[in-house]
Design an enzyme around this catalytic site. Structure first.
Site, PDB file in Angstrom:
ATOM      1  N   ASP A  10     -81.924 -16.331  67.249  1.00 12.35           N
ATOM      2  CA  ASP A  10     -81.405 -17.548  67.295  1.00 12.35           C
ATOM      3  C   ASP A  10     -82.470 -18.413  67.028  1.00 12.35           C
ATOM      4  O   ASP A  10     -82.285 -18.828  66.106  1.00 12.35           O
ATOM      5  CB  ASP A  10     -81.174 -17.959  69.320  1.00 12.35           C
ATOM      6  CG  ASP A  10     -82.702 -17.132  69.744  1.00 12.35           C
ATOM      7  OD1 ASP A  10     -83.498 -16.803  69.661  1.00 12.35           O
ATOM      8  OD2 ASP A  10     -82.470 -16.189  70.833  1.00 12.35           O
ATOM      9  N   SER A  11     -82.173 -20.609  68.261  1.00 15.44           N
ATOM     10  CA  SER A  11     -83.845 -21.215  67.954  1.00 15.44           C
ATOM     11  C   SER A  11     -85.078 -20.533  67.309  1.00 15.44           C
ATOM     12  O   SER A  11     -85.907 -20.573  66.790  1.00 15.44           O
ATOM     13  CB  SER A  11     -83.783 -22.206  69.361  1.00 15.44           C
ATOM     14  OG  SER A  11     -84.235 -21.380  70.531  1.00 15.44           O
ATOM     15  N   ILE A  12     -85.412 -19.330  68.307  1.00 17.03           N
ATOM     16  CA  ILE A  12     -86.841 -18.938  67.892  1.00 17.03           C
ATOM     17  C   ILE A  12     -86.933 -18.260  66.564  1.00 17.03           C
ATOM     18  O   ILE A  12     -88.015 -18.286  65.827  1.00 17.03           O
ATOM     19  CB  ILE A  12     -87.300 -17.872  69.122  1.00 17.03           C
ATOM     20  CG1 ILE A  12     -87.484 -18.420  70.265  1.00 17.03           C
ATOM     21  CG2 ILE A  12     -88.208 -17.232  68.588  1.00 17.03           C
ATOM     22  CD1 ILE A  12     -87.399 -17.195  71.264  1.00 17.03           C
ATOM     23  N   HIS A 191     -89.827 -21.252  73.404  1.00 16.71           N
ATOM     24  CA  HIS A 191     -90.277 -21.166  72.823  1.00 16.71           C
ATOM     25  C   HIS A 191     -91.784 -21.083  72.606  1.00 16.71           C
ATOM     26  O   HIS A 191     -92.191 -21.062  73.458  1.00 16.71           O
ATOM     27  CB  HIS A 191     -89.680 -22.541  72.220  1.00 16.71           C
ATOM     28  CG  HIS A 191     -88.326 -23.033  72.540  1.00 16.71           C
ATOM     29  ND1 HIS A 191     -87.818 -23.740  73.804  1.00 16.71           N
ATOM     30  CD2 HIS A 191     -87.213 -22.053  71.487  1.00 16.71           C
ATOM     31  CE1 HIS A 191     -85.793 -23.657  73.030  1.00 16.71           C
ATOM     32  NE2 HIS A 191     -85.667 -22.542  71.643  1.00 16.71           N
TER      33      HIS A 191
END
EC number: 3.1.1.-
Length: 242
Positions: A10-12, A191
């Site tokens: 995902d975004s990480i 994050h």
């Protein structure tokens, strides 16, 4: 052709090639040994990730990745009925979805090194502060994620890795071994800070080395410059290029 290491998440994962990111650190560590390819999708959960498998990992590929990291769970663990409700995936389905991703990768290549990564811990106060800095008075009043719930997903990830005989990096537990991990490792309660990225890099590097994917043991794609004779350069390239 260099082997590929794919980072799927995902975004990480999507942010891992930013300055100080764990993906860029891996790319540097495997420079001229393997290509580190980022396939990170901000906001995605494992349910949505399943739609991407045949596009990112085609079964008829003649050169599947040598290794893949699977790094989901932070969005799946979003709480039902809160602001990130649409990202929520029940933990039983999350586990089944990870299993399906692994099964697909094994069909792509039975020798691929597959590493599961748990979601990192959640700093609920940090998430609240971040929301207030963005939305002011309209910010959420209740956390959309909790560390306790995310820990359940992390535990399932670890258990599934043990069941399937896979390597696993348990970030949820590892990061909480450090005092003040909330501020040191997380930039917005979820994050990663540069220090948090460093933890991921160290854990993935350790897992790769404990398996069989140590960069020190991999050959350069082409001869090192010190092996090139200035008067007869072709000699150094004969075995690799001709």
């Amino acid at each position: 052709m260099r082997p590929e290491i794919v980072l799927f998440g995902d975004s990480i994962t999507a942010q891992s090639f930013r300055s100080g990111g764990w993906g860029s650190a891996l790319a540097d560590a495997y420079s001229r040994k393997a290509d580190v390819v980022v396939r990170g999708y901000g906001g995605y959960n494992t349910r949505w990730a399943l739609f991407l498998l045949h596009h990112i990992f085609p079964l008829d590929s003649s050169s599947p990745p040598v290794a893949t990291t699977i790094f989901f769970g932070a969005n799946d663990a979003a709480l039902k009925g809160r602001t990130s409700d649409r990202q929520h995936v029940p933990v039983e389905e999350y586990t089944d979805n990870i299993r399906k991703i692994v099964q697909h990768l094994k069909r792509c290549s039975p020798t691929m090194l597959i590493v599961l990564i748990t979601p990192p811990p959640i700093d609920e106060a940090g998430r609240q502060s971040y929301a207030e800095s963005i939305y002011g008075e309209k910010a959420m009043k209740e956390p959309e994620r909790t560390n306790e719930t995310t820990g359940i997903y992390a535990q399932q990830c670890v258990a599934l890795a043990e069941e399937l005989g896979l390597r696993c990096a348990n970030l949820w537990s590892k990061m909480q071994e450090t005092n003040d991990w909330q501020k040191k490792y997380l930039s917005d309660g979820l994050h990663l800070t540069p220090e948090g990225n460093g933890v991921v890099f160290e854990e993935i590097s350790r897992v790769f080395r404990e398996a069989w994917l140590s960069p020190e043991g991999m050959p350069f794609d082409f001869p090192h410059h010190s092996h090139i004779d200035g008067k007869n350069p072709s000699k150094a390239f004969e075995e690799r290029c001709l």
